[in-house]
Design a protein around this motif. Structure first.
Motif, PDB file in Angstrom:
ATOM      1  N   SER A  69      52.829  23.916 -12.229  1.00 10.89           N
ATOM      2  CA  SER A  69      52.184  22.975 -11.145  1.00 10.89           C
ATOM      3  C   SER A  69      53.389  21.919 -10.669  1.00 10.89           C
ATOM      4  O   SER A  69      53.286  21.378  -9.597  1.00 10.89           O
ATOM      5  CB  SER A  69      51.013  22.158 -11.524  1.00 10.89           C
ATOM      6  N   MET A  72      55.301  22.974  -7.876  1.00 13.31           N
ATOM      7  CA  MET A  72      54.661  23.055  -6.745  1.00 13.31           C
ATOM      8  C   MET A  72      54.805  21.541  -6.104  1.00 13.31           C
ATOM      9  O   MET A  72      54.252  21.362  -5.044  1.00 13.31           O
ATOM     10  CB  MET A  72      53.317  23.443  -6.986  1.00 13.31           C
ATOM     11  N   ILE A 131      54.398  30.041  -8.274  1.00 10.81           N
ATOM     12  CA  ILE A 131      53.146  30.445  -7.330  1.00 10.81           C
ATOM     13  C   ILE A 131      52.598  31.753  -8.088  1.00 10.81           C
ATOM     14  O   ILE A 131      51.313  31.719  -8.001  1.00 10.81           O
ATOM     15  CB  ILE A 131      54.066  31.028  -6.014  1.00 10.81           C
ATOM     16  N   ILE A 134      50.342  30.555 -11.053  1.00  3.68           N
ATOM     17  CA  ILE A 134      49.245  29.895 -10.799  1.00  3.68           C
ATOM     18  C   ILE A 134      48.200  30.955 -10.143  1.00  3.68           C
ATOM     19  O   ILE A 134      47.006  30.752 -10.535  1.00  3.68           O
ATOM     20  CB  ILE A 134      49.590  29.004  -9.829  1.00  3.68           C
ATOM     21  N   GLN A 135      48.609  31.910  -9.372  1.00  4.01           N
ATOM     22  CA  GLN A 135      47.903  32.737  -8.828  1.00  4.01           C
ATOM     23  C   GLN A 135      47.158  33.926  -9.907  1.00  4.01           C
ATOM     24  O   GLN A 135      46.053  34.080  -9.879  1.00  4.01           O
ATOM     25  CB  GLN A 135      48.569  33.671  -7.689  1.00  4.01           C
ATOM     26  N   LYS A 138      44.462  31.972 -11.503  1.00  2.00           N
ATOM     27  CA  LYS A 138      43.163  31.519 -10.456  1.00  2.00           C
ATOM     28  C   LYS A 138      42.493  33.158 -10.646  1.00  2.00           C
ATOM     29  O   LYS A 138      41.283  32.915 -10.454  1.00  2.00           O
ATOM     30  CB  LYS A 138      43.817  31.413  -9.120  1.00  2.00           C
ATOM     31  N   SER A 163      44.306  33.222  -2.730  1.00  2.00           N
ATOM     32  CA  SER A 163      44.857  32.304  -3.893  1.00  2.00           C
ATOM     33  C   SER A 163      46.330  31.986  -3.460  1.00  2.00           C
ATOM     34  O   SER A 163      46.703  30.907  -3.956  1.00  2.00           O
ATOM     35  CB  SER A 163      44.845  32.945  -5.168  1.00  2.00           C
ATOM     36  N   ASP A 166      46.015  29.202  -1.123  1.00  2.00           N
ATOM     37  CA  ASP A 166      45.403  27.796  -1.762  1.00  2.00           C
ATOM     38  C   ASP A 166      46.609  27.422  -2.791  1.00  2.00           C
ATOM     39  O   ASP A 166      46.494  26.368  -2.648  1.00  2.00           O
ATOM     40  CB  ASP A 166      44.373  28.537  -2.737  1.00  2.00           C
ATOM     41  N   THR A 167      47.539  28.315  -3.308  1.00  2.00           N
ATOM     42  CA  THR A 167      48.320  27.716  -3.927  1.00  2.00           C
ATOM     43  C   THR A 167      49.723  27.006  -3.289  1.00  2.00           C
ATOM     44  O   THR A 167      50.095  25.991  -3.382  1.00  2.00           O
ATOM     45  CB  THR A 167      49.175  28.804  -4.851  1.00  2.00           C
ATOM     46  N   ASN A 170      48.600  23.896  -1.764  1.00  2.00           N
ATOM     47  CA  ASN A 170      47.888  22.916  -2.611  1.00  2.00           C
ATOM     48  C   ASN A 170      46.593  22.530  -2.002  1.00  2.00           C
ATOM     49  O   ASN A 170      46.298  21.263  -1.987  1.00  2.00           O
ATOM     50  CB  ASN A 170      49.010  21.786  -2.715  1.00  2.00           C
TER      51      ASN A 170
END
Length: 203
Positions: A69, A72, A131, A134-135, A138, A163, A166-167, A170
């Motif tokens: 995070s 990002m 990325i 995080i995906q 999720k 996703s 969404d990533t 943000n």
């Protein structure tokens, strides 16, 4: 379909371009061109490694990615150094023996200094890993589904578009931005043969 190149039109992408330009002295438009070539290459080489049997180690890399995070968010000077350090480690694992060839090809194609291309590439690698990491969390993606995640990020599949948006955007409390973002990129993909060919993991 969405692809990794869509980040260049986000605040994240603009910040990445600005930071890489400030670090290397390369003009913004040239940094953008370098990223436009190297981002798919990172994913393509990731896919190649999966096909070579490194799925488990790559899965561990995504699982153990340090503070995804953080990468990002807007980058401070300190975080840029973190990107370089982290990107150097990831780059060796993902790009391996192709690294120098990729740098040389991009440098020659865009007439950008090789050292600058290498630094831009190194800076952006942790963002790509962040990325994907995080995906993966999720979507609760399993080992045997990582290649599907890469295909989605390359624009070959829409399986994980939501996703992804969404990533990179943000998204917090505005679910409507996902269909809006999807509409933004539909029909904008014109496939062309890459001068880098096999490096991208595609045909």
């Amino acid at each position: 379909m969405a692809s990794i190149l869509d980040i260049l039109n986000t605040n994240l992408g603009k910040e990445l371009i600005n930071k890489a330009s400030g670090k290397t002295g390369v003009p913004l438009n040239n940094v953008s061109s370098v990223l436009g070539m190297v981002l798919p290459l990172i994913l393509g080489n990731f896919k190649n490694k999966i096909q070579e049997g490194y799925t488990e180690s790559l899965n561990e890399m995504l699982e153990e990615a340090p503070n995804p995070s953080k990468f990002m968010r807007v980058f401070s000077d300190k975080e840029t150094e973190d990107l370089l350090e982290c990107g150097s480690n990831y780059g060796e694992m993902i790009l391996g023996e192709n690294f120098n060839s990729i740098i040389n090809t991009i440098s020659d194609s865009l007439n950008v200094d090789k050292a600058a291309v290498q630094e831009i590439t190194t800076i952006c690698i942790p963002v790509v890993i962040a990325i994907l990491s995080i995906q993966k969390k999720k979507e609760n993606i399993k080992n045997d589904e990582i290649e599907d995640l890469i295909d989605s990020a390359l624009g070959s599949s829409s399986k994980y578009n939501n996703s992804f948006f969404d990533t990179i955007f943000n998204i917090k409390n505005n679910p409507n931005i996902i269909p809006e973002a999807s509409a933004m990129v539909i029909g904008k993909k014109n496939k062309k043969d890459s001068i880098l060919k096999g490096y991208t993991g595609g045909k």
